[in-house]
Structure formats: structure tokens, C-alpha cells
Design a protein around this motif. Structure first.
Motif, PDB file in Angstrom:
ATOM      1  N   TRP A  62       0.827  -1.204   0.000  1.00 37.04           N
ATOM      2  CA  TRP A  62       0.000   0.000   0.000  1.00 37.04           C
ATOM      3  C   TRP A  62       0.864   1.259   0.000  1.00 37.04           C
ATOM      4  O   TRP A  62       0.565   2.243  -0.679  1.00 37.04           O
ATOM      5  CB  TRP A  62      -0.919  -0.012   1.215  1.00 37.04           C
ATOM      6  N   GLU A  63       1.944   1.235   0.768  1.00 38.16           N
ATOM      7  CA  GLU A  63       2.815   2.407   0.823  1.00 38.16           C
ATOM      8  C   GLU A  63       3.483   2.646  -0.529  1.00 38.16           C
ATOM      9  O   GLU A  63       3.596   3.799  -0.973  1.00 38.16           O
ATOM     10  CB  GLU A  63       3.876   2.203   1.911  1.00 38.16           C
ATOM     11  N   ARG A  64       3.933   1.582  -1.193  1.00 37.59           N
ATOM     12  CA  ARG A  64       4.541   1.755  -2.518  1.00 37.59           C
ATOM     13  C   ARG A  64       3.532   2.276  -3.524  1.00 37.59           C
ATOM     14  O   ARG A  64       3.853   3.142  -4.342  1.00 37.59           O
ATOM     15  CB  ARG A  64       5.133   0.420  -2.995  1.00 37.59           C
ATOM     16  N   TRP A  65       2.332   1.753  -3.475  1.00 38.17           N
ATOM     17  CA  TRP A  65       1.303   2.228  -4.403  1.00 38.17           C
ATOM     18  C   TRP A  65       0.960   3.686  -4.145  1.00 38.17           C
ATOM     19  O   TRP A  65       0.767   4.465  -5.063  1.00 38.17           O
ATOM     20  CB  TRP A  65       0.059   1.366  -4.248  1.00 38.17           C
ATOM     21  N   ARG A  66       0.897   4.076  -2.876  1.00 37.93           N
ATOM     22  CA  ARG A  66       0.559   5.479  -2.553  1.00 37.93           C
ATOM     23  C   ARG A  66       1.665   6.421  -3.000  1.00 37.93           C
ATOM     24  O   ARG A  66       1.406   7.483  -3.551  1.00 37.93           O
ATOM     25  CB  ARG A  66       0.324   5.619  -1.047  1.00 37.93           C
TER      26      ARG A  66
END
Length: 367
Positions: free
Chosen positions: A236-240
Motif C-alpha cells: 500500500w505504501e509503494r502504491w501510494r
């Protein structure tokens, strides 16, 4: 608190230290429950006295003994169905996960339901026992006959679904209260299935044991749940970040980016409109050089080049005719290759002597 800050805090896992661990007492309880599970299965397969008890209760028909509570128990047994109970507990644990900034409650519920479906489903279809309403031979175990009734899914689901709330309790008092409440609820659901005639007594006993085994074994799956949570949050952090860092295309006219001019070039450059107009006027004056450099007819031509009411030699005002581009002049008149844009002004010569004065002088001479 912003959503970005919540997502940043979830990586820290502030409640990991409060998770239940596999203590020695829990290991002993797991061993005793597993032994009871195996004993029930063996007792039913060998058609022991446990099967006799099943038939005695079934032939007694409890739903005919107390028909006045039949309508209430039809609704009460829904608390053991997988769909309604999963929705209720999922809503509560979802809100709790949002408040505590962790995915752990949701992962515990998902892991427990997955273990329930795999273990209970495998035993159901593997043993193939028929239910009381489909029994064919009185006194038989009705095993391996293509049924799916052993163990009781309602009972096991009630133990697991409501027991997860006690498992995730944060205080000792809440954990004890949740354990007692979930145990009573699971006992009631199991007894209701026997009352309605949908399960044997041994089905309910094995359902209680199956659900309790899953609850007791959950601490062994905590490391796997922790790694899963880390992977989800990292993804999720990479996608954000990729969504925030990606350039956003802007529709519009193309702009040519060049080197930034220095301060000297900017000071010597004419304002926008004046320079372009001066260049066009300079080119026009260069093309019409004979006309522009021709001497003026006299003072009237210089006066006609200026607006009415303005003093001689004054610069034209900023008013312009509508529909025509206005030329903004700088303080210094810019020079073009053809020279200044101002027409040359001729100085008037000395006025001639009045004719009357000359006639008067001539008369004096005659007399």
C-alpha cells in the motif's frame, strides 16, 4: 488526523506486544481438546454408546416436547450461521482496526474462518454422515453415506466467530467476559440444532471441539499474520508513493523552455508589445525609407502628427482607437535599424518683416 499519518502509524504495529501467546496452559488445553475430538470421532465410527445416545434423543423429538419455543429458536439459531455472524463481527472488527491503526483484528478473523472452512469441511465430506432427518437404519452411525452433517457447522462457527472477540480483547476483564459470553452462545446454538432435529448430539460435541481447537491454535499463526500485514502495508505504501510521484499530464499549449536571460538582457529588452511593435514599425519604415526620411512640408505637418491640444514635441497619450493594438512605449524611445520612429521636426525660421512695416518705411522715404 490525516489519512497519510494513519497509514504511517500502521507500519509501527503499536499493539503487537499485546497479542496472545501460546502459553503452557494453552498448549495443555489444546492437547486435551484434540484428544476429545479424536475420541468422539472414534466413538461414532465404531457405533459406540454415543451413537445410541444420538438415537435416543432423536426419537424423543425435543421440538415436540416444547413447541412453544420453536419459533424463537428458529431465529436464535441464525447466530450460528456463517454469513450473518461473519458480517456482524467483520463490521465491528473493521471499525476497531481503523481506530487502532492495525490490520491485525481483520487478519485474525480471516485466518480463523479459513481454518474453520478447511478443517470442518474436510471432516464433513470425508466422513459423510447423514443427519437425523435422513437416517435410514435405527441404531446405525450413518457414516460414509454421502452426508455432510458431522461435525456441526453451526456449532463450530458460533464457537469461532464469537470466540474471536474474546481472543482480541485488550483487558483481562474483557477477555473473561467475552469468553463466558461466547461459550454460552455456542452452547445455546448447539443445543438448538439438537432441539430442531437437524444434528445428532455427537455432531454438536464434535463442533464444539473443532471450534475450540481453532481458537486455541491461533497464536501459532500470529507470525504468519504479522508478515502478511507487513506485506500489505508495504504494498500500500509503494502504491501510494507511486501515485503521488507520478507526473500528471496537463493539457494546454506547448511551451518552449529555454535558458533564463540575465538581468542585463532583461533591462535592455523592451516591454511586451512595444518591442514587437517597434520591430514591425522599424521594418515598415526601412521598406518605406524615402517616404519616412522626406522633409516635412512645414510646421503644419509636425503639428498634424501630434494630437489636438497637446504641446509641441510632447509624446502621444496612451489613448488608442478601439480595435487597434496599443503600443506601450518605454521611457527611452527604442531605436530600430531605421532610426527613431519620431518624424523629424523642423525648426521654424525667423519670421519675415511685415509688409505694412515695409510700406511705411517706403512712404517715409518718398516724403
Amino acid at each position: 488526523m490525516r489519512t497519510d499519518e494513519r497509514l504511517h502509524r500502521t507500519v509501527e504495529h503499536p499493539t503487537r506486544r499485546d497479542l496472545p501467546r501460546m502459553s503452557r496452559t494453552r498448549v495443555w488445553l489444546f492437547g486435551l481438546t484434540l484428544a476429545s475430538y479424536v475420541a468422539i470421532v472414534v466413538g461414532v465410527v465404531t457405533t459406540s454408546k454415543l451413537v445410541t445416545l444420538d438415537w435416543q434423543v432423536m426419537l424423543w423429538r425435543p421440538y415436540k416436547q416444547w413447541p412453544q419455543i420453536h419459533a424463537f429458536l428458529d431465529y436464535f439459531v441464525v447466530l450460528g450461521q456463517r454469513g450473518p455472524t461473519a458480517v456482524i463481527v467483520l463490521a465491528w472488527l473493521g471499525w476497531r482496526s481503523w481506530r487502532r491503526h492495525t490490520l491485525h483484528p481483520l487478519l485474525v478473523l480471516g485466518t480463523s474462518l479459513l481454518l474453520l472452512n478447511v478443517t470442518v469441511g474436510a471432516v464433513k465430506y470425508g466422513l459423510g454422515r447423514l443427519g437425523p432427518h435422513y437416517a435410514t437404519t435405527v441404531g446405525s452411525s450413518e457414516m460414509f453415506a454421502g452426508g455432510d452433517i458431522f461435525p456441526s457447522g453451526h456449532t463450530a462457527n458460533a464457537v469461532v466467530t464469537w470466540g474471536v472477540l474474546a481472543y482480541l480483547a485488550t483487558t483481562q476483564r474483557a477477555r473473561r467476559l467475552g469468553s463466558v459470553s461466547s461459550a454460552l452462545l455456542a452452547l445455546g446454538v448447539g443445543a438448538t440444532t439438537v432441539y430442531l432435529g437437524t444434528h445428532w448430539v455427537s455432531d454438536v460435541l464434535l463442533g464444539w471441539a473443532a471450534g475450540l481447537l481453532i481458537l486455541l491454535a491461533l497464536p501459532w499463526f500470529e507470525p504468519a499474520m504479522a508478515r502478511t500485514e507487513d506485506l500489505i502495508l508495504a504494498g500500500w505504501e509503494r502504491w501510494r508513493r507511486s501515485g503521488l510521484m507520478s507526473p500528471v499530464p496537463v493539457a494546454g499549449p506547448s511551451v518552449v523552455v529555454g535558458p533564463r536571460p540575465s538581468e542585463e538582457d532583461e533591462s535592455s529588452r523592451e516591454p511586451v508589445g512595444a518591442g514587437s511593435l517597434g520591430a514591425s514599425v522599424g521594418q515598415a519604415s526601412a521598406a518605406q525609407a524615402p517616404v519616412a526620411q522626406a522633409p516635412a512640408a512645414g510646421p503644419q505637418s509636425s503639428a498634424a502628427a501630434q494630437p489636438v491640444g497637446s504641446p509641441a514635441g510632447a509624446a502621444p497619450s496612451g489613448h488608442h482607437t478601439p480595435g487597434r493594438p496599443s503600443a506601450v512605449r518605454n521611457e527611452r524611445t527604442p531605436l530600430t535599424p531605421a532610426g527613431s520612429r519620431r518624424p523629424p521636426v523642423e525648426r521654424p525660421g525667423r519670421p519675415a518683416t511685415p509688409l505694412v512695416h515695409q510700406q511705411g518705411r517706403g512712404r517715409g522715404t518718398q516724403t
